[in-house]
Design a protein around this motif. Structure first.
Motif, PDB file in Angstrom:
ATOM      1  N   ASP A 144       0.837  -1.193   0.000  1.00 54.20           N
ATOM      2  CA  ASP A 144       0.000   0.000   0.000  1.00 54.20           C
ATOM      3  C   ASP A 144       0.880   1.253   0.000  1.00 54.20           C
ATOM      4  O   ASP A 144       1.662   1.464   0.924  1.00 54.20           O
ATOM      5  N   ASP A 145       0.783   2.059  -1.037  1.00 59.11           N
ATOM      6  CA  ASP A 145       1.516   3.327  -1.136  1.00 59.11           C
ATOM      7  C   ASP A 145       3.029   3.132  -1.249  1.00 59.11           C
ATOM      8  O   ASP A 145       3.799   3.957  -0.742  1.00 59.11           O
ATOM      9  N   GLN A 146       3.468   2.092  -1.919  1.00 59.56           N
ATOM     10  CA  GLN A 146       4.909   1.866  -2.058  1.00 59.56           C
ATOM     11  C   GLN A 146       5.377   2.396  -3.412  1.00 59.56           C
ATOM     12  O   GLN A 146       5.050   1.842  -4.460  1.00 59.56           O
ATOM     13  N   ALA A 206       1.428  -1.697   5.005  1.00 64.50           N
ATOM     14  CA  ALA A 206       2.638  -0.900   4.795  1.00 64.50           C
ATOM     15  C   ALA A 206       2.853  -0.617   3.312  1.00 64.50           C
ATOM     16  O   ALA A 206       2.484  -1.426   2.455  1.00 64.50           O
ATOM     17  N   PRO A 207       3.483   0.549   3.044  1.00 63.15           N
ATOM     18  CA  PRO A 207       3.899   1.610   3.981  1.00 63.15           C
ATOM     19  C   PRO A 207       2.928   2.790   4.041  1.00 63.15           C
ATOM     20  O   PRO A 207       3.351   3.950   4.111  1.00 63.15           O
ATOM     21  N   HIS A 208       1.627   2.508   4.032  1.00 61.47           N
ATOM     22  CA  HIS A 208       0.612   3.555   4.094  1.00 61.47           C
ATOM     23  C   HIS A 208       0.728   4.341   5.407  1.00 61.47           C
ATOM     24  O   HIS A 208       1.163   3.806   6.425  1.00 61.47           O
ATOM     25  N   ASP A 259      10.792   6.786   8.899  1.00 60.15           N
ATOM     26  CA  ASP A 259       9.621   6.026   9.353  1.00 60.15           C
ATOM     27  C   ASP A 259       8.965   5.268   8.196  1.00 60.15           C
ATOM     28  O   ASP A 259       8.595   4.097   8.332  1.00 60.15           O
ATOM     29  N   TYR A 260       8.807   5.934   7.071  1.00 59.31           N
ATOM     30  CA  TYR A 260       8.211   5.291   5.887  1.00 59.31           C
ATOM     31  C   TYR A 260       9.018   4.054   5.494  1.00 59.31           C
ATOM     32  O   TYR A 260       8.458   2.966   5.249  1.00 59.31           O
ATOM     33  N   ASN A 261      10.335   4.190   5.465  1.00 61.77           N
ATOM     34  CA  ASN A 261      11.171   3.073   5.030  1.00 61.77           C
ATOM     35  C   ASN A 261      11.279   1.985   6.091  1.00 61.77           C
ATOM     36  O   ASN A 261      11.536   0.822   5.758  1.00 61.77           O
ATOM     37  N   MET A 279       7.762  -4.821   6.426  1.00 60.70           N
ATOM     38  CA  MET A 279       6.997  -5.646   5.483  1.00 60.70           C
ATOM     39  C   MET A 279       7.901  -6.679   4.816  1.00 60.70           C
ATOM     40  O   MET A 279       7.529  -7.847   4.646  1.00 60.70           O
ATOM     41  N   ASP A 280       9.109  -6.286   4.455  1.00 58.94           N
ATOM     42  CA  ASP A 280      10.054  -7.209   3.833  1.00 58.94           C
ATOM     43  C   ASP A 280      10.411  -8.352   4.780  1.00 58.94           C
ATOM     44  O   ASP A 280      10.487  -9.516   4.357  1.00 58.94           O
TER      45      ASP A 280
END
Length: 731
Positions: A269-271, A464-466, A532-534, A540-541
């Motif tokens: 999501d949002d990547q 992630a990463p929404h 934070d986004y990363n 997720m990874d």
């Protein structure tokens, strides 16, 4: 646009050996191909272990292309003259060295398909499917003990109640219990040949004794009821066939089995396209990188709509908003539409289907759970999906219609927690992170619950990463990226933000503009946002790595294809923007790859340039399972690109973009067309409509609008007409 073609799926039933089920012992020979007089004269194959001998079909007989030692001949006795009616075929076999089993053959204008079920005392029983002269997929299982040793006689039987559906068994003479038995059913093999298969070894001169050859209880004309011994030379020169074609009108059959591939579809999501390690060394995604680098990476992967709910409807239906009608967070897919989604079609075709994570369509608990009956395993979450749950929350402890979360701080119109984006775990006694902790738990539950006689399709729709980007797992990633300064996009400047069209600089028509200007003025704060986004991406990874370990432990990894992409990209101050929605590249472009463990080594590790969109993923999910792609879908299967097989028409060089969500009027409505070089965007909610035209080759950052350039007038007219054509044809 229709899917490329039926992927001739073959399914293996529950094959039983003496003492129980086969063990999960996989083997992958790369020269294992059968031959048959039923196949055309131009088909050739190397004999396994035959020191390079090449056998060919000539005038209905197998011949060696050189004078080398005889090795690897195959003989096929077809089962009946007319296989569109019930039959039972049986033969006693004494084969002193090599393989014996059953074979199913079919050849169309472009491809050669074969399913071979064979047994040998020193190697596994191998269920092999060949496509276009190469190994396409296979499953091997090892028997406890040998099968064909000691010069014993074995009875091979194959029967069919209707075309394309075969039951078979191999029994040691004198025993009542079958050494191998099972069922094969598939529409690929409703037109072709089926029968007994024998193949010798290069270093041995095999003798084959066939006796008691019967069809429907009557002595077959093949042997006239007499025993016959065939030497290796005679095996080559006596490839006798009874003829017979199956009924080609049979439809795709539901069957039990594991030879069709399992499918793992990972949807984030949002990547944005460069928020992954293989595209950006600043990002830590070792598990995704390993899969991607051993698979096929799409350098140009895009979405048809850059907003969560609508993009999810796109990928589920294989359609764009003008077709499916989901244009905001509140509209839903009705029952008829849900029955035509890829998971429902896979389920109808015999797949065990599961869903984990953010459904994102409907925006209420009631609207989310209308999808639950269309899956065998349901662990979907409503609203925007929380990043944290208590370990005793029903979402963690239950699956199906009873897994509704009860641990949100509050419920409002936007979802659990303030604004539907609760990121804190402080109110939870025993918090678990949705992506890093709960997803692997759900996958383990799915693998335990699934029907092992069916292939599966598991859809993992990560949060992630929404936003909120502060929702990362603070128990695991506090040190990750700490102190790192990330490289910003070239257009992340106040000058570029000021150069935007006026309506894209106003909060009234462009949601989040003020936040973008604030971050441009406070770069340290934005670097924390990026960290934070990363961290969400890396978490997720890690979850994907755990999932792959679970597949390995379950013994299904070697037959599981992984498809990966995201629902939309994300602005990280590109042109001063945050969020997505628009047709600029950072919003439009996403990461994408496919990992297929069955692909030959020569086809792995590639990066390919054709443009792929999310609706193409939908078509490919069906094609992988051998399901025809409905004409109502807009996507096209990209299997030919993965396998480098011929296509019946060129791959599309453009795609249509449709953004129908206006969010209380502060996000513009957009139609557009992107070609390999140019991009045309029409902001249709402006009056008059505002247009952009970019030359992506000479202006990849999309800084020069060419709409008013007289040299581009003809191009602009063409792209306007293309856009109008898409709108007219899709409505």
């Amino acid at each position: 646009m229709k899917g490329y073609r039926l992927f001739g799926a073959v399914l293996l039933g529950a094959f039983l050996a003496r003492g129980g089920l086969f063990s999960d012992d996989f083997n992958r020979p790369d020269t294992e191909f059968g031959t048959s007089a039923a196949i055309g004269s131009d088909w050739k194959t190397s004999s396994p272990g035959g020191a390079g001998e090449v056998w060919r079909i000539d005038s209905g007989k197998m011949q060696a292309d050189d004078d080398g030692p005889v090795g690897g001949p195959a003989i096929l006795y077809n089962t009946a003259a007319a296989l569109n009616s019930p039959f039972t075929y049986s033969a006693d076999v004494l084969f002193k060295g090599g393989w014996v089993g059953l074979v199913f053959h079919y050849q169309d204008a472009d491809n050669y398909y074969a399913l071979r079920i064979r047994a040998h005392p020193d190697t596994p029983c191998q269920i092999v499917r060949c496509r276009k002269g190469r190994l396409s997929s296979l499953l091997s299982q090892r028997f406890p003990g040998g099968l064909l040793g000691g010069n014993r006689v074995y009875t091979v039987t194959v029967s069919s109640e209707h075309a394309g559906d075969f039951s078979f068994q191999i029994t040691k003479q004198g025993d009542s219990e079958a050494l191998i038995s099972g069922r094969v059913s598939d529409s690929t093999f409703t037109n072709g040949y089926a029968g007994l298969y024998c193949q010798g070894l290069a270093d041995r001169q095999p003798d084959a004794l066939f006796d008691n050859v019967t069809l429907n209880g009557e002595t077959s004309d093949l042997m006239s009821g007499e025993s016959e011994t065939l030497s290796a030379d005679e095996l080559v020169s006596s490839s006798r066939v009874m003829g017979g074609m199956f009924d080609p009108a049979a439809t795709h059959a539901r069957v039990a089995g594991q030879l069709r591939p399992n499918i793992l579809f990972i949807f984030t999501d949002d990547q944005r396209f460069d928020a992954i390690g293989y595209a950006n060394p600043e990002i830590q995604t070792p598990n995704l990188d390993r899969l991607a680098k051993n698979g096929v990476i799409f350098e140009n992967c895009f979405v048809n709509t850059s907003i969560c709910a609508v993009s999810r409807a796109n990928v589920l239906t294989g359609q764009v908003p003008l077709q499916h009608g989901v244009t905001d967070f509140y509209k839903i897919l009705n029952d008829n539409q849900l029955r035509q989604t890829y998971p429902a079609l896979l389920r109808d075709a015999g797949y065990y289907t599961g869903f984990v994570g953010k459904w994102g369509i409907g925006h209420t608990v009631e609207n989310t759970y209308v999808a639950e009956p269309f899956f065998d395993f349901w662990a979907g979450a409503s609203h925007q999906t929380l990043y944290w749950h208590d370990k005793d929350c029903p979402y963690v402890t239950k699956n199906g219609a009873e897994n509704i979360c009860t641990c949100g701080k509050e419920i409002n119109e936007d979802g659990p927690g303030p604004g539907g984006h609760q990121s804190s775990s402080s109110h939870l006694k025993n918090p678990l992170h949705t992506d890093t902790d709960i997803f692997p738990i759900k996958v383990k539950q799915f693998l335990a619950a699934r029907d092992p006689d069916k292939p599966f399709c598991l859809s993992l729709f990560y949060k992630a990463p929404h936003m909120p980007v502060s929702g990362w797992n603070r128990f695991k990633y506090a040190d990750t990226y700490e102190g790192v300064t990330f490289t910003l996009p070239e257009t992340a400047t106040k000058e570029m933000a000021d150069a935007r069209p006026g309506f894209l600089k106003s909060e009234k028509t462009m949601h989040g503009v003020d936040r973008g200007y604030n971050y441009l003025a406070n770069p340290k704060s934005f670097q924390q946002h990026l960290r934070d986004y990363n961290r969400l991406v890396t978490g997720m990874d890690d979850s994907v790595g755990k999932v792959m370990d679970l597949l390995e432990q379950a013994g299904v990894a070697d037959n599981t294809i992984v498809l990966f992409t995201s629902d939309n990209g994300q602005f990280e101050l590109d042109h001063g923007f945050l969020g997505k929605w628009l047709m600029y590249e950072p919003s439009l472009r996403v990461p994408g790859f496919v990992y297929d463990p069955r692909l030959p080594e020569a086809l792995r590790g590639r990066r390919i340039d054709p443009m792929i969109t999310t609706v193409d993923y939908t078509a490919t999910l069906l094609d992988l399972a051998g399901i025809p792609v409905p004409e109502t879908m807009s996507g096209r299967s990209f299997l030919p690109l993965l396998e480098e097989t011929p296509q019946d028409k060129p791959w599309p060089s453009e795609f249509f973009y449709d953004h129908p969500y206006k969010h209380h009027g502060d996000i513009p409505l957009i139609y557009g067309v992107r070609t390999e070089r140019y991009k045309y965007t029409r902001y249709r909610s402006q009056d008059p409509a505002f247009e952009q035209l970019f030359d992506l080759k000479n202006d990849p950052n999309e800084t020069r609008n060419l709409v008013d350039d007289p040299e581009c007038a003809a191009l602009l007219k063409t792209l306007r007409q293309k856009t109008d054509g898409y709108v007219e044809s899709l409505q």
